[in-house]
Write a protein that holds these residues in place. Sequence first.
Motif, PDB file in Angstrom:
ATOM      1  N   TRP A 276      29.613  41.204  41.502  1.00 44.30           N
ATOM      2  CA  TRP A 276      30.756  40.348  42.603  1.00 44.30           C
ATOM      3  C   TRP A 276      31.594  40.965  43.145  1.00 44.30           C
ATOM      4  O   TRP A 276      31.809  42.013  43.403  1.00 44.30           O
ATOM      5  CB  TRP A 276      31.609  39.626  40.928  1.00 44.30           C
ATOM      6  CG  TRP A 276      30.599  39.567  40.031  1.00 44.30           C
ATOM      7  CD1 TRP A 276      29.668  38.425  39.738  1.00 44.30           C
ATOM      8  CD2 TRP A 276      30.558  39.370  38.396  1.00 44.30           C
ATOM      9  NE1 TRP A 276      28.757  38.624  39.425  1.00 44.30           N
ATOM     10  CE2 TRP A 276      29.937  39.229  38.025  1.00 44.30           C
ATOM     11  CE3 TRP A 276      31.702  40.502  38.412  1.00 44.30           C
ATOM     12  CZ2 TRP A 276      29.130  38.983  37.271  1.00 44.30           C
ATOM     13  CZ3 TRP A 276      31.435  40.750  36.635  1.00 44.30           C
ATOM     14  CH2 TRP A 276      30.309  40.534  36.171  1.00 44.30           C
ATOM     15  N   LEU A 277      31.745  39.838  44.777  1.00 44.25           N
ATOM     16  CA  LEU A 277      32.551  40.222  45.746  1.00 44.25           C
ATOM     17  C   LEU A 277      33.956  40.887  45.622  1.00 44.25           C
ATOM     18  O   LEU A 277      34.548  40.753  45.494  1.00 44.25           O
ATOM     19  CB  LEU A 277      32.442  38.972  46.237  1.00 44.25           C
ATOM     20  CG  LEU A 277      32.904  37.922  46.522  1.00 44.25           C
ATOM     21  CD1 LEU A 277      34.829  37.638  46.637  1.00 44.25           C
ATOM     22  CD2 LEU A 277      32.092  36.724  47.125  1.00 44.25           C
ATOM     23  N   GLN A 278      34.036  39.090  44.167  1.00 40.95           N
ATOM     24  CA  GLN A 278      35.570  39.848  43.463  1.00 40.95           C
ATOM     25  C   GLN A 278      35.882  40.975  42.408  1.00 40.95           C
ATOM     26  O   GLN A 278      37.007  40.699  42.564  1.00 40.95           O
ATOM     27  CB  GLN A 278      36.334  38.413  42.631  1.00 40.95           C
ATOM     28  CG  GLN A 278      35.186  38.279  41.741  1.00 40.95           C
ATOM     29  CD  GLN A 278      33.667  37.496  41.408  1.00 40.95           C
ATOM     30  OE1 GLN A 278      33.459  37.285  42.682  1.00 40.95           O
ATOM     31  NE2 GLN A 278      33.182  36.563  40.449  1.00 40.95           N
ATOM     32  N   SER A 279      35.763  41.347  42.215  1.00 35.41           N
ATOM     33  CA  SER A 279      35.308  42.386  41.236  1.00 35.41           C
ATOM     34  C   SER A 279      34.929  43.754  41.350  1.00 35.41           C
ATOM     35  O   SER A 279      35.671  44.314  40.554  1.00 35.41           O
ATOM     36  CB  SER A 279      34.490  42.393  39.911  1.00 35.41           C
ATOM     37  OG  SER A 279      34.715  40.966  39.270  1.00 35.41           O
ATOM     38  N   SER A 280      34.923  44.222  42.654  1.00 33.07           N
ATOM     39  CA  SER A 280      35.002  45.404  43.060  1.00 33.07           C
ATOM     40  C   SER A 280      34.837  45.265  44.464  1.00 33.07           C
ATOM     41  O   SER A 280      33.837  45.015  45.149  1.00 33.07           O
ATOM     42  CB  SER A 280      33.089  45.745  42.760  1.00 33.07           C
ATOM     43  OG  SER A 280      32.587  46.957  42.851  1.00 33.07           O
ATOM     44  N   PRO A 281      35.310  46.410  45.396  1.00 33.43           N
ATOM     45  CA  PRO A 281      35.534  46.602  46.373  1.00 33.43           C
ATOM     46  C   PRO A 281      34.632  46.393  46.789  1.00 33.43           C
ATOM     47  O   PRO A 281      33.992  47.775  46.627  1.00 33.43           O
ATOM     48  CB  PRO A 281      36.455  47.445  46.637  1.00 33.43           C
ATOM     49  CG  PRO A 281      36.377  48.128  45.617  1.00 33.43           C
ATOM     50  CD  PRO A 281      35.966  47.346  44.363  1.00 33.43           C
ATOM     51  N   VAL A 282      34.127  46.809  48.440  1.00 31.79           N
ATOM     52  CA  VAL A 282      33.464  46.643  49.622  1.00 31.79           C
ATOM     53  C   VAL A 282      33.338  47.579  50.272  1.00 31.79           C
ATOM     54  O   VAL A 282      33.903  48.361  49.998  1.00 31.79           O
ATOM     55  CB  VAL A 282      32.757  44.949  50.639  1.00 31.79           C
ATOM     56  CG1 VAL A 282      31.923  46.056  51.591  1.00 31.79           C
ATOM     57  CG2 VAL A 282      33.332  43.804  50.374  1.00 31.79           C
ATOM     58  N   VAL A 283      32.153  48.399  49.301  1.00 34.16           N
ATOM     59  CA  VAL A 283      31.802  49.870  50.251  1.00 34.16           C
ATOM     60  C   VAL A 283      31.568  50.230  51.658  1.00 34.16           C
ATOM     61  O   VAL A 283      31.231  49.179  51.762  1.00 34.16           O
ATOM     62  CB  VAL A 283      29.775  50.004  49.369  1.00 34.16           C
ATOM     63  CG1 VAL A 283      30.076  52.335  49.270  1.00 34.16           C
ATOM     64  CG2 VAL A 283      30.712  50.451  47.655  1.00 34.16           C
ATOM     65  N   PRO A 284      32.235  50.931  52.232  1.00 32.66           N
ATOM     66  CA  PRO A 284      32.240  50.956  53.722  1.00 32.66           C
ATOM     67  C   PRO A 284      30.818  50.939  54.483  1.00 32.66           C
ATOM     68  O   PRO A 284      30.548  51.694  53.480  1.00 32.66           O
ATOM     69  CB  PRO A 284      33.219  51.883  53.555  1.00 32.66           C
ATOM     70  CG  PRO A 284      34.541  52.134  52.703  1.00 32.66           C
ATOM     71  CD  PRO A 284      33.431  51.876  51.357  1.00 32.66           C
ATOM     72  N   GLY A 285      30.681  50.137  55.108  1.00 30.87           N
ATOM     73  CA  GLY A 285      29.901  49.775  55.532  1.00 30.87           C
ATOM     74  C   GLY A 285      28.344  49.673  54.838  1.00 30.87           C
ATOM     75  O   GLY A 285      27.059  49.543  55.911  1.00 30.87           O
ATOM     76  N   LEU A 286      28.389  49.544  54.149  1.00 31.37           N
ATOM     77  CA  LEU A 286      27.121  48.474  52.999  1.00 31.37           C
ATOM     78  C   LEU A 286      27.098  47.298  53.046  1.00 31.37           C
ATOM     79  O   LEU A 286      25.912  47.192  53.141  1.00 31.37           O
ATOM     80  CB  LEU A 286      27.388  49.560  51.843  1.00 31.37           C
ATOM     81  CG  LEU A 286      26.766  51.137  51.768  1.00 31.37           C
ATOM     82  CD1 LEU A 286      26.568  51.657  50.473  1.00 31.37           C
ATOM     83  CD2 LEU A 286      25.661  51.213  53.160  1.00 31.37           C
ATOM     84  N   GLY A 287      28.267  46.704  53.159  1.00 27.28           N
ATOM     85  CA  GLY A 287      28.250  45.123  53.156  1.00 27.28           C
ATOM     86  C   GLY A 287      28.593  44.697  51.817  1.00 27.28           C
ATOM     87  O   GLY A 287      28.391  43.125  51.230  1.00 27.28           O
ATOM     88  N   PHE A 288      28.521  45.575  50.379  1.00 26.18           N
ATOM     89  CA  PHE A 288      28.272  45.239  49.127  1.00 26.18           C
ATOM     90  C   PHE A 288      29.233  45.834  48.250  1.00 26.18           C
ATOM     91  O   PHE A 288      29.139  47.216  48.462  1.00 26.18           O
ATOM     92  CB  PHE A 288      27.188  44.825  48.394  1.00 26.18           C
ATOM     93  CG  PHE A 288      26.539  46.343  48.937  1.00 26.18           C
ATOM     94  CD1 PHE A 288      25.928  46.665  47.216  1.00 26.18           C
ATOM     95  CD2 PHE A 288      25.319  46.435  49.793  1.00 26.18           C
ATOM     96  CE1 PHE A 288      25.727  47.994  47.432  1.00 26.18           C
ATOM     97  CE2 PHE A 288      24.888  47.715  49.387  1.00 26.18           C
ATOM     98  CZ  PHE A 288      24.474  48.622  48.651  1.00 26.18           C
ATOM     99  N   GLY A 289      29.463  45.838  46.946  1.00 26.47           N
ATOM    100  CA  GLY A 289      30.212  46.610  45.682  1.00 26.47           C
ATOM    101  C   GLY A 289      29.792  46.280  44.955  1.00 26.47           C
ATOM    102  O   GLY A 289      28.437  46.757  44.759  1.00 26.47           O
TER     103      GLY A 289
END
Length: 611
Positions: A443-456
């Motif tokens: 979920w976008l709200q529960s885990s920070p986006v991994v740099p360069g990947l666009g998802f958590g």
Amino acid sequence: MVASTHWLASAVGQSVLERGGNAFDAAAAAGFTLQVVEPHLNGPGGDAPIIGHRAADGHTFVVCGQGTAPAAATIEAYTDQGLEVVPGTGHLAAVVPGAFGAWLDLLARYGTLPLADVLSPAIGYARDGYPLVPAAVRTIRTVERLFAEHWPTSAEVYLPGGDVPGAGARFRNPALADTYERVLAEARAAGADRLAQIEAARRAFYEGFVAEAVAAFVREPVLDSSGSAHAGLLTADDLAAWRATEEPTVAVDFAGVQVHKTAAWGQGPVLLQQLRMLEELGVADADLGSAELVHTALEVTDLAFADREAWYGDPADGDVPIEALLSRSYAAERARLVGPTASDGVRPGSPDGRAPRLAALFGAPSTGTDGSPVWPGRYEDAAGGPALGTGEPTRGPGPAGAAAVDGPALDVRPSGETRGDTCHVDVVDRWGNMVSATPSGGWLQSSPVVPGLGFGLPTRAQMFWLEPGLPSSLAPGRRPRTTLSPGLVLRDGGGFAFGTPGGDQQDQWTIPFLLHHLLGGLDLQAAIDAPGWHSTHVPSSFHPRTSTRRGVEAEARLGADVLAELGRRGHVVRDAGPWSLGRVSAAGVRPDGLLHAGANPRGMQGYAAGR
């Protein structure tokens, strides 16, 4: 036919069927699309249990896309940091991402199309944009401060220009598009063979650049819902060691059909336990709109979910007594506990004569009137106030009689904690193959986006207990006991795939749907439209693990007299509004051979399509 929680996923799945793909191709395409268009509900770094049925030979199976705990994830690794529970957000909650691998596995085993045909729609929406649904906007607004002050990689994606996007605005995630395209490029480099390409894509994600980026990011501490910053335990080796697996379903007979779920590493068997008890209590002769029926269903729900807490977990945790839990004799024993008024506490049973045990958080058991143990439970007040200072949910039921807010029910807090909302897709093709999948996590709200990947990353580790000896205690390599619960009904000449998002509510919202369709004779859409309810007395699977004593959420369309009677029976009833509970969809084959499907009208977002 395709039915899902988002119209774009349904359209993508249907387009694959129109081009000659089968149900497994279409489900994978829809699943990848959901990762883009419902980022507050799932992502490539999430989880995805899938149930499938191959019509040609009757093979029914589960693809387990639930990732496991890292090799370093011992109980001591958390308690030594002063933690009593796994945080609901951030790096310490991360398990191996399973969703991407599960869709690849389904495509490799049962699909027919090249990976590019299946992944390209998701790439297009991530690159060129799509209209952001209001629920996603509300979610981003709730965690705006968290992103702006602590999670800059998430702010870069979800606060373009420093602002919360508008509802319906054209939203792009170019970093995610780049990730998909790089995976696809590595797949194509493996040659023209379809299976070789899929395997190369898996390696790129789990052994290549994605795993490397995840491992590097998790080593950096980030703020989580504990109020402190922690580094994670997930490594590149954890991703490389994991693969999606295929395993059998578990099933029971009910109303002349066979209902299939995942094993007890998920909560799916609680639906089967409920159906067994309802059958024992004569539900076939009940008035489906009566207070008596709703009361009985609620009591059965509380009993089944108490068993979930006592007995469910990864098979590696020990011998889960699933056959006993689903037996008619055990259902009869448990059904005798249902009385005319709402019961209290948490009351697991003793399958095969085994003594149940619950986590210490539930308190010390006392002896019930029937001689069985009853745990007091852990409750917040009926107003649904916050626990542990994590802030109010963004929305949910208001005061009794209040109308529901437009859009699917969310329970997101400013800390990023989420109580299990997700998405769902069902597919049936011209040959009768069927797929039911409930992708979630990341979920976008529960885990920070991994740099360069666009998802958590997924945060399912919060479902483990940091207490040894329980069926779902934390241990390296174990699957968390997830709430994700796709379903499949089989009958002579057909059946249907079904399911809903909703965390602990997934195997509650499908009860009125199944009763109205299988017993009441309503078609799939009318059964989905029927008024819903659920118990909030059941123990929550999500941090901070609180529930509402004798709590019930019910749609007003049940009728004021029904809600009042439930109150007289001791239930603490909250009117959730007329159209608010459940996001069920379904698709399948009628006994006469025609295809049929239905999608949830609540929130004006789900969609069913076919021809």
